[in-house]
Design an enzyme around this catalytic site. Structure first.
Site, PDB file in Angstrom:
ATOM      1  N   ARG A 170       8.070 -18.526   0.174  1.00  0.00           N
ATOM      2  CA  ARG A 170       6.978 -18.149   1.080  1.00  0.00           C
ATOM      3  C   ARG A 170       7.128 -18.933   2.381  1.00  0.00           C
ATOM      4  NH1 ARG A 170       1.376 -20.658   1.803  1.00  0.00           N
ATOM      5  NH2 ARG A 170       0.268 -19.062   2.983  1.00  0.00           N
ATOM      6  N   HIS A 226       0.201 -18.560  10.214  1.00  0.00           N
ATOM      7  CA  HIS A 226      -0.092 -19.871   9.644  1.00  0.00           C
ATOM      8  C   HIS A 226      -0.413 -20.803  10.822  1.00  0.00           C
ATOM      9  CE1 HIS A 226       0.568 -22.373   5.786  1.00  0.00           C
ATOM     10  NE2 HIS A 226      -0.019 -23.181   6.661  1.00  0.00           N
ATOM     11  N   GLU A 279      -5.335 -19.172   5.141  1.00  0.00           N
ATOM     12  CA  GLU A 279      -6.532 -20.010   5.219  1.00  0.00           C
ATOM     13  C   GLU A 279      -7.365 -19.805   6.480  1.00  0.00           C
ATOM     14  OE1 GLU A 279      -5.487 -24.083   4.517  1.00  0.00           O
ATOM     15  OE2 GLU A 279      -4.737 -23.693   2.506  1.00  0.00           O
ATOM     16  N   ASN A 303      -4.729 -20.860  -2.270  1.00  0.00           N
ATOM     17  CA  ASN A 303      -4.246 -22.215  -2.011  1.00  0.00           C
ATOM     18  C   ASN A 303      -5.254 -23.164  -2.629  1.00  0.00           C
ATOM     19  OD1 ASN A 303      -2.252 -21.041  -0.535  1.00  0.00           O
ATOM     20  ND2 ASN A 303      -2.842 -21.910   1.440  1.00  0.00           N
ATOM     21  N   TYR A 308      -6.218 -27.112  -3.748  1.00  0.00           N
ATOM     22  CA  TYR A 308      -5.938 -28.553  -3.714  1.00  0.00           C
ATOM     23  C   TYR A 308      -6.945 -29.376  -4.514  1.00  0.00           C
ATOM     24  CZ  TYR A 308      -2.223 -27.447  -0.535  1.00  0.00           C
ATOM     25  OH  TYR A 308      -1.067 -26.924  -0.017  1.00  0.00           O
ATOM     26  N   GLU A 335      -0.193 -21.868  -2.641  1.00  0.00           N
ATOM     27  CA  GLU A 335       0.045 -23.280  -2.353  1.00  0.00           C
ATOM     28  C   GLU A 335      -0.662 -24.134  -3.385  1.00  0.00           C
ATOM     29  OE1 GLU A 335      -0.998 -24.824   1.537  1.00  0.00           O
ATOM     30  OE2 GLU A 335      -0.180 -23.054   2.525  1.00  0.00           O
TER      31      GLU A 335
END
Ligand code: FCB
Length: 472
Positions: A92, A136, A181, A313, A315, A378
């Site tokens: 990616r 991005h 995002e 994504n 985290y 991610e």
């Protein structure tokens, strides 16, 4: 701030197959253009908002920038070889808008496109599937000067750029992600000011949200129609940064804080994209601040153009309280309190709490509320790596992080979540936005003096795990 990993987090992991992931599970690594490419002024590329932001004193650690970064623009074949050595099936990466359409208007720049064509050639020659992200975060500076994402016209500019990119590469690439995002682009960029372009106006940020989503919808519509007309295979998606909101207590205030955090952080994006409507409660919360989404007739229909996959994504998850430390449900700003609470958990070098079970919860919730297939586009962690005397990077903490989150994905699948892939962030250490080169997320180390790449232990563990999981 405690940036030290508590002793005992890292486990000593031998690679073992992760149970519950099928042999055809998609494994990948991810990067983004500005974070790795360098060659900022080459072959016609013009500055993006990040080139500008990096030059504002105090915005990026040590005043660093992406002028050289990992020099990937010049070392691309070597980097693709690295990706191949990891045994992943998917890479990616993002296209740099100011490389493909310098200045954000006008025709495509062939030299910019050529770079990505060569990258795709190289990936194909090694049997690696390209997965393109169109945006991005590197908005051409000229478009920011013309109003940026708070201006509706930027959505149309994005759609035009997406069309240039798809026309040139769509016959060869099946996997397309529109935005990475949008919450970060809008909130960090226009409300909190800690990412480019560094504005601090909440109302503008909410306008940015709508125009990012409109741009996503316009681009999606074009890509879908063009793929159908050309008979191209297509897997189309958007990538959102998603977490979880857990109440500190079972009080009404804490539940409300979670509702607000979930609304502004997740449903404000997921609902219009998947269901074609903005959430009523979020609209009401925004009205309390005299802020309105600038929706025009027909926008939501465009924004909800059908998608094939949702990029996640992940985290961390967050614990929330709905009262101040003194116990008041109303903050100094006169608004209801939505306060993140620190927990006594292991943390990464970003000071982010490590919460793998939140990933399972998130994936099950997405399945239940939205029912769209997901891919983890991610997941990963920064740690303060050291190079040992043997020249190796024994990053057991990162390996543990990856192992626990991959297991969390497998657990979600076992309970019915349709998760189809996992991409590690990141292939290699890179320019971590406002943190400059200080934070290392790579499973491959980059020595920025020599540009030498070294597989960390986590990369070897990832490679072996993929191989074993495939039953090879
Ligand atoms: C995400 C970004 C990515 C990287 C990671 C750590 O928010 O998409 O570029 O910076 O965080």
């Amino acid at each position: 701030m405690n940036l030290v990993i508590p002793q005992g987090y890292a486990r000593d992991l031998a690679a073992e197959p992760v149970t519950g992931l099928p042999a055809d599970f998609r494994w990948g690594v991810a990067t983004a253009a500005y974070q790795i490419e360098g060659a900022a002024a080459e072959d016609g590329r013009t500055p993006s908002i990040w080139d500008t932001y990096c030059r504002v004193p105090g915005m990026v650690v040590r005043g660093e920038n992406g002028d050289v970064a990992c020099d990937h623009y010049h070392r691309m074949p070597e980097d693709v070889q690295l990706i191949a050595d990891l045994g992943v099936d998917t890479y990616r990466f993002s296209l740099a808008w100011p490389r493909i359409q310098p200045g954000g208007r006008g025709p495509a720049n062939d030299k910019g496109l050529d770079f990505y064509k060569r990258l795709i050639d190289e990936l194909e020659s090694k049997g690696i599937t390209p997965w393109i992200t169109l945006y991005h975060w590197d908005l051409p500076q000229e478009l920011e000067d013309a109003g940026g994402w708070p201006a509706r016209d930027t959505a149309y500019r994005f759609a035009e750029y997406a069309a240039l990119a798809y026309d040139a590469l769509g016959d060869r690439v099946k996997h397309w992600t529109t935005l990475n995002e949008p919450w970060c682009s809008a909130m960090l960029g226009y409300a909190y000011g800690n990412q480019a372009p560094g504005r601090t106006n909440f109302g503008e940020a909410i306008h940015a949200v709508h125009h990012l989503l409109l741009g996503h919808g316009l681009a999606s519509r074009y890509i879908r129609e063009t793929a159908a007309a050309r008979g191209n295979e297509l897997e189309l998606g958007i990538t959102l940064n998603l977490g979880t909101a857990t109440p500190e207590t079972d009080s009404h205030e804490d539940a409300e804080a979670c509702r607000r955090a979930d609304g502004l952080g997740r449903r404000l994006y997921l609902d219009p994209v998947v269901k074609g409507a903005y959430p009523e409660d979020v609209i009401a919360d925004l009205a309390l601040q005299n802020v309105e989404l600038p929706v025009q007739d027909g926008d939501l229909e465009i924004i909800s153009t059908p998608l094939d996959v949702l990029g996640v994504n992940f985290y961390r998850g967050t614990l929330f309280s709905g009262v101040t430390e003194e116990g008041s449900p109303v903050g100094a700003d006169g608004l209801p309190v939505t306060r993140g609470i620190e927990r006594d958990l292991p943390r990464t070098a970003m000071d982010w709490e490590i919460t793998p079970t939140a990933l399972t919860d998130l994936l099950l919730r997405l399945q239940k509320d939205y029912g769209i297939p997901t891919v983890i586009t991610e997941n990963g962690a920064a740690f303060d790596d050291t190079v040992s005397e043997d020249g190796e990077i024994h990053d057991a903490d990162r390996t543990t992080y990856l192992a626990d989150h991959i297991a969390a994905v497998a657990a979600a699948r076992a309970e019915g979540a349709d998760v189809r892939g996992y991409f590690a962030w990141s292939l290699m250490d890179n320019f971590e936005w406002s943190y400059g080169y200080d934070k290392r997320f790579g499973i491959v180390r980059v020595d920025y003096d020599t540009q030498e790449r070294t597989l960390k232990d986590s990369a070897k563990w990832y490679r072996d795990t993929i191989r074993l999981t495939r039953g090879a």
